[in-house]
Motif scaffolding. Structure first.
Motif, PDB file in Angstrom:
ATOM      1  N   ILE A 184       0.829  -1.198   0.000  1.00 28.34           N
ATOM      2  CA  ILE A 184       0.000   0.000   0.000  1.00 28.34           C
ATOM      3  C   ILE A 184       0.866   1.252   0.000  1.00 28.34           C
ATOM      4  N   ASN A 185       0.423   2.214  -0.784  1.00 27.89           N
ATOM      5  CA  ASN A 185       1.023   3.538  -0.750  1.00 27.89           C
ATOM      6  C   ASN A 185       0.178   4.334   0.245  1.00 27.89           C
ATOM      7  N   HIS A 186       0.737   4.564   1.441  1.00 27.69           N
ATOM      8  CA  HIS A 186       0.017   5.285   2.493  1.00 27.69           C
ATOM      9  C   HIS A 186      -0.031   6.790   2.231  1.00 27.69           C
ATOM     10  N   GLY A 187       0.736   7.254   1.287  1.00 27.31           N
ATOM     11  CA  GLY A 187       0.905   8.693   1.063  1.00 27.31           C
ATOM     12  C   GLY A 187       2.282   9.099   1.553  1.00 27.31           C
ATOM     13  N   PRO A 188       2.511   9.076   2.867  1.00 29.55           N
ATOM     14  CA  PRO A 188       3.851   9.377   3.372  1.00 29.55           C
ATOM     15  C   PRO A 188       4.873   8.287   3.037  1.00 29.55           C
ATOM     16  N   PHE A 199       8.444  11.357   0.541  1.00 32.45           N
ATOM     17  CA  PHE A 199       8.783  12.770   0.464  1.00 32.45           C
ATOM     18  C   PHE A 199      10.225  12.968   0.922  1.00 32.45           C
ATOM     19  N   ALA A 200      10.936  13.808   0.205  1.00 32.01           N
ATOM     20  CA  ALA A 200      12.355  14.029   0.498  1.00 32.01           C
ATOM     21  C   ALA A 200      12.562  14.869   1.745  1.00 32.01           C
ATOM     22  N   THR A 201      11.592  15.744   2.046  1.00 30.09           N
ATOM     23  CA  THR A 201      11.759  16.636   3.191  1.00 30.09           C
ATOM     24  C   THR A 201      10.500  16.636   4.048  1.00 30.09           C
ATOM     25  N   GLU A 202      10.672  17.034   5.284  1.00 28.37           N
ATOM     26  CA  GLU A 202       9.527  17.170   6.189  1.00 28.37           C
ATOM     27  C   GLU A 202       8.579  18.259   5.694  1.00 28.37           C
ATOM     28  N   LEU A 251       6.282  16.796   3.125  1.00 30.09           N
ATOM     29  CA  LEU A 251       5.286  15.944   3.777  1.00 30.09           C
ATOM     30  C   LEU A 251       4.206  16.793   4.442  1.00 30.09           C
ATOM     31  N   ARG A 252       4.607  17.829   5.163  1.00 37.03           N
ATOM     32  CA  ARG A 252       3.622  18.713   5.809  1.00 37.03           C
ATOM     33  C   ARG A 252       2.690  19.338   4.782  1.00 37.03           C
ATOM     34  N   GLU A 253       3.227  19.765   3.657  1.00 36.63           N
ATOM     35  CA  GLU A 253       2.402  20.357   2.593  1.00 36.63           C
ATOM     36  C   GLU A 253       1.401  19.332   2.063  1.00 36.63           C
ATOM     37  N   TRP A 254       1.841  18.102   1.902  1.00 42.11           N
ATOM     38  CA  TRP A 254       0.940  17.046   1.434  1.00 42.11           C
ATOM     39  C   TRP A 254      -0.181  16.819   2.448  1.00 42.11           C
TER      40      TRP A 254
END
Length: 171
Positions: free
Chosen positions: A100-104, A125-128, A131-134
């Motif tokens: 599963i692709n959880h997103g993060p 995601f390469a950076t925090e 990830l926060r933006e997502w």
């Protein structure tokens, strides 16, 4: 107050010490740093042990109705590492029960010989900040579990040279 610097290890109780030791060293490409008839310390890096197995004689597998640890996750550095591990394990007859692709993360779940679950994953995601933006986009709120994928298809797409951003995008 201070937070821990890292999660050092997990400890599992087992009635199959030898089989569990073999499974975890094989799946994680690890090594035994200490073992006797009661306990095994396993690692895959410079930590003295990441997984410890305690021989208790226990034989009941964890079930969905049990309380306790749901799973432990291990993060790979690259998509190539995760997919290489998938191919290696598949060749050894070890198959994920859920991908599963959880997103993060892009994650593959496996069950050990005692029925405990482990997650092998990569960060999407390469950076925090990314990830926060997502998370702020509402995508996770709309689907907090994720999107299942076929690992053989992901391997095919990766080997064809598809861009990482496309490989980890939830469809």
């Amino acid at each position: 107050m201070a937070s821990p610097g890292k999660l050092a290890h997990i400890v599992l109780k087992t009635g199959q010490l030898a089989a569990m030791t073999e499974w975890y060293t094989g799946v994680l490409e690890g090594r035994v740093t200490f073992a006797n008839d009661f306990i095994a310390f396993l690692t895959y890096d410079d930590e003295h042990h990441r997984v410890a197995l305690v021989g208790t004689g226990a034989s009941e597998h964890p079930g969905e109705a049990h309380t306790g640890l749901h799973h432990a996750a291990f993060t790979y550095d690259t998509m190539a590492d995760l997919l290489g591990t998938y191919r290696r394990l598949k060749a050894d007859g070890v198959h994920p029960f859920w991908c599963i692709n959880h997103g993060p993360t892009t994650s593959m779940y496996f069950a050990d010989p005692d029925g405990n679950h482990i997650e092998l994953q990569i960060d999407n995601f390469a950076t925090e900040a990314e990830l926060r933006e997502w998370f702020r986009s509402g995508a996770f709120a709309a689907n907090p579990i994720g999107v299942e994928f076929d690992p053989a298809e992901l391997v095919r797409r990766f080997e064809s040279g598809e861009a990482f951003a496309e490989l980890v995008k939830q469809s």
